[in-house]
Design a protein around this motif. Structure first.
Motif, short mmCIF file in Angstrom:
data_model
loop_
_atom_site.label_atom_id
_atom_site.label_comp_id
_atom_site.label_asym_id
_atom_site.label_seq_id
_atom_site.Cartn_x
_atom_site.Cartn_y
_atom_site.Cartn_z
N UNK A 73 0.83 -1.44 -0.23
CA UNK A 73 -0.18 -0.42 0.22
C UNK A 73 0.98 1.27 -0.15
N UNK A 74 0.07 2.19 -0.40
CA UNK A 74 0.86 3.42 -0.66
C UNK A 74 0.15 4.49 -0.69
N UNK A 75 1.06 4.80 1.02
CA UNK A 75 -0.53 5.73 1.50
C UNK A 75 -0.22 7.89 0.99
N UNK A 76 -1.26 8.01 0.14
CA UNK A 76 -1.00 9.99 -0.10
C UNK A 76 -1.29 10.54 1.18
N UNK A 77 -1.04 11.34 0.95
CA UNK A 77 -1.08 13.21 2.19
C UNK A 77 -1.26 14.27 1.49
N UNK A 78 -2.39 14.50 0.46
CA UNK A 78 -2.40 16.10 0.01
C UNK A 78 -1.52 17.48 0.87
N UNK A 79 -2.01 17.10 2.30
CA UNK A 79 -1.48 18.15 3.05
C UNK A 79 -2.45 19.28 3.16
N UNK A 80 -2.74 21.04 2.90
CA UNK A 80 -3.65 21.77 3.73
C UNK A 80 -2.73 22.23 4.85
N UNK A 81 -3.06 22.49 5.95
CA UNK A 81 -3.73 21.41 6.60
C UNK A 81 -5.62 21.66 6.63
N UNK A 82 -5.47 20.65 6.00
CA UNK A 82 -7.14 20.01 6.56
C UNK A 82 -8.32 19.71 4.68
N UNK A 83 -7.40 19.45 3.68
CA UNK A 83 -7.48 19.11 2.92
C UNK A 83 -8.15 17.18 2.86
N UNK A 84 -9.11 17.39 3.09
CA UNK A 84 -9.55 15.68 2.61
C UNK A 84 -8.62 14.11 1.69
N UNK A 85 -8.05 13.48 2.16
CA UNK A 85 -7.34 12.69 1.09
C UNK A 85 -8.60 12.46 0.84
N UNK A 86 -10.65 12.06 0.62
CA UNK A 86 -10.73 11.26 0.40
C UNK A 86 -11.48 11.81 -0.59
N UNK A 87 -11.27 13.38 -0.84
CA UNK A 87 -11.73 13.97 -2.06
C UNK A 87 -10.48 13.80 -2.90
N UNK A 88 -9.20 14.38 -2.43
CA UNK A 88 -8.19 14.11 -3.64
C UNK A 88 -7.88 13.51 -3.78
N UNK A 89 -7.71 11.60 -3.39
CA UNK A 89 -7.40 11.07 -3.95
C UNK A 89 -7.76 10.83 -5.31
N UNK A 90 -8.93 10.72 -6.22
CA UNK A 90 -9.45 10.45 -6.88
C UNK A 90 -9.42 11.40 -8.26
N UNK A 91 -8.90 12.69 -7.58
CA UNK A 91 -8.49 13.84 -8.16
C UNK A 91 -7.07 13.44 -9.02
N UNK A 92 -5.93 13.10 -7.77
CA UNK A 92 -4.77 13.14 -8.30
C UNK A 92 -4.23 11.81 -8.30
N UNK A 93 -5.32 10.80 -8.91
CA UNK A 93 -4.54 9.64 -8.80
C UNK A 93 -4.02 9.19 -9.67
N UNK A 94 -4.74 9.75 -11.43
CA UNK A 94 -4.17 9.22 -12.24
C UNK A 94 -2.66 9.68 -12.90
#
Length: 529
Positions: free
Chosen positions: A99-120
Motif C-alpha cells: 500500500x502507498x499512503x497519500x496525504x495531500x496536505x493543506x492542512x485540512x484537505x480531505x484525502x477522500x476528495x483529493x485521491x480520486x482527483x490526483x490518482x491519474x
C-alpha cells in the motif's frame, strides 16, 4: 517606518512571551512520554487496537471504509474518533508490492476528495504495483471533526465580520483579531470531547501507523505533498524503523515551521520563519516577467515586457488600495486580489477542463481587475467556511506570537521584506494567536536514522514552501536525498515532470534513489502553448 525600527518595536512588544516559552518547554517534555517518541516508553505502553477496515465501493473504481483510532494515543484503549479512508486497488494484483499512503496536505484537505482527483497523475507503475490509500485526517472532512458551531449559518455570521483575504489598516486588523479570538472561544466552548487537544500532526502520524498495520504492511510506503511532507517527516522521526519508502513533495522545513531554528525565530510567525512570504514574492515577480515576455495573446495582463508589466501590477494595486472594483457580483479589494493571485501561482499550466486556472488564468484575472469598474466604497467582507478543519492542525503544530504581540508591526515587517504579498502570510497564522498548541505535538529531533532513505522533491520556484526549506529538510533528515525540479509552481505532482516521476517510480518500487545533485525539468514552461 524603517525596517530596523519595526524589528525593535516588535521585539519590545513580545518580551512577555517568557511564560509561553515555559509552556512550550513543558509541552516538549510531556511529548517525550508519548508512544513513538521514546522507544523504551513505546515498548512499555499498551498498544491501540488495530482498526478493521470494511471496504465498500464508493467513487468509481474506489473503495471506502471507516477506521476507529484513539482520541488520545496516551490512552490507546479509551475514547475513539473515526477516520474516513479511501482506497484504489493495485491494477496489477499479481505483482502488488503493498500500500502507498497519500496525504495531500493543506492542512485540512480531505484525502477522500483529493485521491480520486490526483490518482491519474501518479506514475503508471506505482498505480499498478500499489494499492493507493488516503484518508481524512482527524478533524477534517468526513472524519470526526471539531464542533465549533451549531451550523454553518452560525459560523458564517462570525466570518462575515472579516475582510476578504487579510486585514489592511488598524480597523480591519482589530476586527480580524477580535473575530478569530471569538472563533477560538467558540471551538473551546463546544469541544465537549476534547478533540481540540488531539489534532496535531503527531496525532495523525500515530493514526497513520495504525492504518499501516490495518492494511497489513510491515513498513510504510508514503507520498506526501505540501503540508503532507510535515506528516511524513513527523512519522519518519516517530517511527524511524517503520519506513519502507517516503516521497516528500514540496516540503516544509519542519524545524523552522514548528518552533524556529534560532532563538530570534521565536518572535516571528511560522510562515515568516519558513520564508514563505519571500518565496511568494519571488514567484510573483517571475510570473510578471514571464507574462510580459509572453505577450497579451498568451498572458492577458502583459504590458510590453517584464518591467512594464510589473509597473502595471503596481498601478493596479494602487487603484485597489483606494477602493474595491466590481467583478461580477463581487467587490474585490487589494487584499482579496493579492490572496487570489497567490493561490493562482500554485500551478503553471491550466488545469484541464477548469477555466481561469494556472498562470494564464492569473493573467486573465488581473486583466479583469484592471478593466473592472469601481465598486461601492464599503469594504468587502467574508471568510471561508470550515476554518476549524485547518486551524485545528495549523495552530496545534506551531509556536505563534501571542494575541498581545504587535501583529501590525509584523505585517509591516513582512511587507518591507516581501512586498505586497508579505502580510498575507503573517495573518494566516495570527488566527492561531489565542489557540493553544497541542500537548501531543512533535517538535524534534528531525534526524533520527530511518530504516530506508527518504526522497525529497522540490521545485526551485515554489510560491508556498520555498526550495530552501526542502533542501533544509533533506539535509536535516538522517537519510534524506533531494531531487530538484528547475521550475515554478507548488508541488511537482501538480506541476508534472516526467523526469521526476521516473525517479519517484524507481524509488518507490525498487528503492533506487536519484544520484546526488540530480536536476529535472518540468514538462511545461510558463505560458508554453
Amino acid at each position: 517606518m524603517p525596517r530596523a525600527r519595526l524589528a525593535t518595536r516588535f521585539r519590545t512588544a513580545t518580551r512577555f512571551r517568557t511564560a509561553a516559552r515555559f509552556r512550550t518547554a513543558a509541552v516538549a517534555a510531556a511529548a517525550l512520554l508519548l508512544p513513538g517518541l521514546n522507544p523504551s516508553a513505546a515498548a512499555a505502553a499498551p498498544s491501540a487496537p488495530v482498526p478493521r477496515l470494511a471496504w465498500q465501493s464508493c467513487a468509481p473504481g474506489f473503495e471506502c471504509a471507516t477506521a476507529a483510532v484513539p482520541l488520545d494515543h496516551r490512552d490507546p484503549r479509551g475514547r475513539t474518533v473515526d477516520l474516513a479512508v479511501i482506497r484504489r486497488p493495485a491494477t496489477d494484483r499479481a505483482h502488488r508490492i503493498g500500500t502507498l499512503f497519500y496525504n495531500p496536505g493543506g492542512p485540512g484537505i480531505p484525502g477522500t476528495m483529493a485521491l480520486p482527483a490526483v490518482y491519474p497523475a501518479l506514475p503508471e507503475q506505482v498505480r499498478a504495483r500499489f494499492d493507493v490509500v488516503s484518508f481524512d485526517p482527524r478533524g477534517v472532512g468526513r472524519s470526526t471533526t471539531l464542533p465549533c458551531f451549531p451550523d454553518q449559518a452560525a459560523e458564517q455570521r462570525l466570518l462575515d465580520r472579516l475582510p476578504q483575504g487579510f486585514p489592511e489598516g488598524a480597523e480591519q486588523q482589530s476586527a480580524w483579531a477580535s473575530a478569530y479570538a471569538d472563533f477560538a472561544r467558540q471551538c473551546a466552548a463546544n469541544d465537549r470531547d476534547g478533540l481540540r487537544a488531539h489534532l496535531s500532526t503527531a496525532d495523525v502520524a500515530r493514526d497513520l501507523d495504525l492504518l499501516r498495520q490495518a492494511v497489513g504492511d510491515r513498513r510504510l510506503s508514503y507520498l506526501g505533498t505540501s503540508y503532507g511532507s510535515y506528516l511524513g517527516a513527523t512519522y519518519a522521526n516517530l517511527f524511524p524503523q517503520r519506513v519502507r519508502a517516503m516521497v516528500l513533495d514540496s516540503a516544509v522545513d519542519p524545524a523552522a515551521w514548528s518552533t524556529g531554528r534560532t532563538p530570534q525565530d521565536r518572535d516571528l510567525a511560522p510562515f515568516l520563519r519558513t520564508g514563505s512570504d519571500r518565496a511568494a514574492a519571488r514567484t510573483l515577480d517571475a510570473f510578471l516577467d514571464r507574462c510580459g515576455g509572453a505577450g497579451p495573446q498568451a498572458c492577458a495582463f502583459a504590458a510590453g515586457d517584464g518591467p512594464a508589466t510589473r509597473a502595471k501590477f503596481t498601478r493596479l494595486l494602487d487603484r485597489l488600495g483606494h477602493g474595491p472594483v466590481a467583478l461580477g457580483d463581487a467587490a474585490v479589494g487589494r487584499a482579496a486580489a493579492l490572496t487570489a493571485a497567490q493561490r493562482l501561482l500554485y500551478a503553471v499550466a491550466p488545469v484541464p477542463g477548469v477555466d481561469g486556472t494556472g498562470w494564464p488564468g492569473l493573467g486573465a484575472y488581473l486583466q479583469q481587475l484592471w478593466t473592472a469598474p469601481d465598486a461601492p466604497s464599503a469594504a468587502p467582507t467574508g471568510g471561508d467556511l470550515r476554518q476549524a478543519q485547518t486551524l485545528g492542525v495549523l495552530c496545534a503544530d506551531t509556536d505563534n506570537p501571542p494575541a498581545g504581540a504587535d501583529y501590525p508591526a509584523l505585517a509591516a515587517l513582512a511587507e518591507a521584506r516581501a512586498g505586497a504579498t508579505g502580510p498575507y502570510w503573517l495573518w494566516q497564522t495570527q488566527r492561531c494567536a489565542t489557540w493553544p498548541a497541542s500537548p501531543d505535538r512533535y517538535t524534534g529531533p528531525w534526524d533520527r536514522p530511518t530504516s530506508a532513505p527518504i526522497l525529497v522533491v522540490a521545485l526551485t520556484g515554489d510560491p508556498v514552501w520555498p526550495y530552501e526549506g526542502s533542501r533544509a529538510l533533506a539535509d536535516t533528515l538522517a537519510r534524506g536525498r533531494l531531487l530538484t525540479v528547475d521550475g515554478y509552481g507548488h508541488t511537482v505532482l501538480g506541476n508534472p515532470s516526467a523526469c521526476a516521476a521516473g525517479y519517484e517510480e524507481r524509488y518507490l518500487i525498487g528503492g533506487r534513489l536519484p544520484e546526488r545533485g540530480a536536476v529535472c525539468a518540468p514538462d511545461r514552461q510558463p505560458f508554453a502553448s
